[in-house]
Each structure stands twice: as C-alpha cells, then as structure tokens.
Write a protein that holds these residues in place. Structure first.
Motif, PDB file in Angstrom:
ATOM      1  N   ASP A   1       1.058  -1.232  -0.063  1.00 60.42           N
ATOM      2  CA  ASP A   1      -0.211   0.139   0.005  1.00 60.42           C
ATOM      3  C   ASP A   1       0.589   1.408  -0.473  1.00 60.42           C
ATOM      4  N   SER A   2       0.050   2.110  -0.856  1.00 61.15           N
ATOM      5  CA  SER A   2       1.181   3.770  -0.480  1.00 61.15           C
ATOM      6  C   SER A   2       1.122   3.904   0.834  1.00 61.15           C
ATOM      7  N   PHE A   3       1.782   4.819   1.287  1.00 66.40           N
ATOM      8  CA  PHE A   3       1.885   5.416   3.046  1.00 66.40           C
ATOM      9  C   PHE A   3       0.796   6.194   2.890  1.00 66.40           C
ATOM     10  N   ILE A   4      -0.433   6.758   2.353  1.00 65.38           N
ATOM     11  CA  ILE A   4      -1.552   6.987   2.067  1.00 65.38           C
ATOM     12  C   ILE A   4      -2.698   6.056   2.504  1.00 65.38           C
ATOM     13  N   THR A   5      -2.652   4.924   1.929  1.00 67.13           N
ATOM     14  CA  THR A   5      -3.456   4.166   2.164  1.00 67.13           C
ATOM     15  C   THR A   5      -2.981   2.970   3.401  1.00 67.13           C
ATOM     16  N   ARG A   6      -1.895   2.638   3.584  1.00 69.31           N
ATOM     17  CA  ARG A   6      -1.247   1.422   5.074  1.00 69.31           C
ATOM     18  C   ARG A   6      -2.543   2.151   6.135  1.00 69.31           C
ATOM     19  N   PRO A   7      -2.388   3.640   6.540  1.00 73.23           N
ATOM     20  CA  PRO A   7      -2.826   3.656   7.700  1.00 73.23           C
ATOM     21  C   PRO A   7      -4.155   3.006   8.344  1.00 73.23           C
ATOM     22  N   ARG A   8      -4.925   3.545   6.307  1.00 75.03           N
ATOM     23  CA  ARG A   8      -6.723   2.859   6.614  1.00 75.03           C
ATOM     24  C   ARG A   8      -6.746   1.291   6.450  1.00 75.03           C
ATOM     25  N   ARG A   9      -5.100   0.709   6.536  1.00 72.20           N
ATOM     26  CA  ARG A   9      -6.116  -1.041   6.244  1.00 72.20           C
ATOM     27  C   ARG A   9      -6.329  -1.438   8.112  1.00 72.20           C
ATOM     28  N   VAL A  10      -5.461  -0.574   8.937  1.00 74.16           N
ATOM     29  CA  VAL A  10      -5.747  -0.737  10.870  1.00 74.16           C
ATOM     30  C   VAL A  10      -7.368  -0.738  10.452  1.00 74.16           C
ATOM     31  N   TRP A  11      -8.240   0.494   9.953  1.00 71.60           N
ATOM     32  CA  TRP A  11      -8.962   0.770  10.372  1.00 71.60           C
ATOM     33  C   TRP A  11     -10.029  -0.059   9.467  1.00 71.60           C
ATOM     34  N   GLU A  12      -9.833  -1.031   8.485  1.00 70.94           N
ATOM     35  CA  GLU A  12     -10.544  -1.807   7.761  1.00 70.94           C
ATOM     36  C   GLU A  12     -10.468  -2.982   8.308  1.00 70.94           C
ATOM     37  N   GLY A  13      -9.359  -3.694   9.390  1.00 68.16           N
ATOM     38  CA  GLY A  13      -9.478  -4.613   9.852  1.00 68.16           C
ATOM     39  C   GLY A  13     -10.207  -4.708  11.099  1.00 68.16           C
ATOM     40  N   LEU A  14      -9.989  -3.087  12.104  1.00 61.53           N
ATOM     41  CA  LEU A  14     -11.555  -3.279  12.455  1.00 61.53           C
ATOM     42  C   LEU A  14     -12.663  -3.637  12.480  1.00 61.53           C
ATOM     43  N   ILE A  15     -13.332  -2.786  10.787  1.00 60.69           N
ATOM     44  CA  ILE A  15     -14.686  -2.321  10.351  1.00 60.69           C
ATOM     45  C   ILE A  15     -15.173  -4.244   9.973  1.00 60.69           C
ATOM     46  N   VAL A  16     -13.953  -5.549   9.635  1.00 63.25           N
ATOM     47  CA  VAL A  16     -13.859  -6.246   9.595  1.00 63.25           C
ATOM     48  C   VAL A  16     -14.561  -6.846  11.054  1.00 63.25           C
ATOM     49  N   LYS A  17     -13.639  -6.999  11.731  1.00 65.51           N
ATOM     50  CA  LYS A  17     -13.992  -7.860  12.779  1.00 65.51           C
ATOM     51  C   LYS A  17     -15.362  -7.295  13.855  1.00 65.51           C
TER      52      LYS A  17
END
Length: 183
Positions: free
Chosen positions: A155-171
């Motif tokens: 991921d780009s530096f912009i997208t990388r932090p969003r992946r943490v939030w995406e993981g939370l959304i999935v859980k």
C-alpha cells in the motif's frame, strides 16, 4: 448509527482476486474496477494475462455488458492519466481518472463511469476494488453491489493506515453480523 457506518463499508462480495469472482454474481451487470492493487500493482501497468483474458471473456460471452476502470489519480498528472489509459487499452474498456477534490469515495467518479457505460443505473453495476474506505464506501452510497478483493501488493503511505481501520471494520461486522446495504 455505528451499524450504518459499518454497513456502508461492507462489500456484497469478498474474494481473493478478480479471477475468483463468481460469474453468477456478475451476470447481466456492468463492472467498475479500481486499478491500483486491484488489477495491477501500484505504479505498474502489468495486468496479469489471466485477468485480461477473464475480463474480455466475460464481455465476449455476454456475462457483463461493459467495463470501466475508475482510478484516483488525485493530481492531473499527464503521466498518471496515460498509465490508466494504457491499462484500459489492455482490457479494451472505458476509464475514469478521478482528480482532487472529486475522488473516490465521492460520487462523481462513479457517476462519470456509469455515464461512460451508457447512463447505467447504479443498481445494475458492480464496483470491484481493494479498499473499504474508497472503492466500497463510494459505490455502496450510490446503491451499487460491491466486491472486495485482496490487495495485490504494498500500500501507499496514504492507504497503509486505513488498513488498520479496515481490519477493525471487518471484526465489528462479524461480531455484530452486519451486512452490506440492500441493493
């Protein structure tokens, strides 16, 4: 309120890659497809030959009616726009390059893509992408079906932090049994 927030970021379909999408889920629709980390690696033009053949075959066989790539290029960089155009040429399809401030998940790029495909009703389209906060959110807001695929690469530096939030959304989605909005 939290259920709605999560629901808008919940895809209709989840799979490992574009190649794993079910023909049954795509039959009779139009495809809007993200580029970076969905079709090819970020900053690359190399779309896997199998993916190119799969998407062309879907159109040739009449499974889907049309395809349009939708990519956030953010700036009006000629180099970035030409890159997306070359990728669209490989697939023989339309494309939309979204520029700041009208980028995904805002509705404009999706509406522009639907217009290029012949003023298609959003309910007749499926958006395929690798990000919940751009590809999936924007398409769900318009009433499209959505397909989330695993990102192909870094991921780009912009997208990388969003992946943490995406993981939370999935859980949270699994914990509270939240589904995507009705389409």
């Amino acid at each position: 309120m939290i259920r709605r927030y999560i629901s808008l970021r919940t895809p209709s379909i989840m799979c490992d890659s574009v190649l794993k999408l079910s023909i049954v889920d795509l039959r009779g629709c139009y495809l809007l497809i993200d580029v970076d980390n969905t079709l090819c690696l970020r900053q690359s033009e190399a779309v896997d030959v199998e993916v190119v053949q799969f998407l062309r075959q879907l159109r040739t066989d009449g499974v889907v009616h049309g395809i349009c790539l939708v990519s956030n290029v953010v700036t009006r960089s000629k180099r970035r726009i030409e890159r997306v155009a070359r990728i669209a040429d490989q697939l023989d399809c339309e494309f939309v390059c979204a520029h700041w401030p009208r980028i995904k998940p805002k509705p404009h790029p999706y509406r522009e893509a639907l217009a290029k495909l012949g003023n298609v009703d959003p309910r007749d389209a499926v958006m395929i992408g690798d990000q919940l906060f751009t590809d999936i959110l924007g398409a769900n807001r318009l009433g499209m079906r959505t397909a989330l695929v695993r990102p192909l690469g870094q991921d780009s530096f912009i997208t990388r932090p969003r992946r943490v939030w995406e993981g939370l959304i999935v859980k949270l989605r699994r914990l509270y049994n939240i589904t995507s909005p009705p389409h």
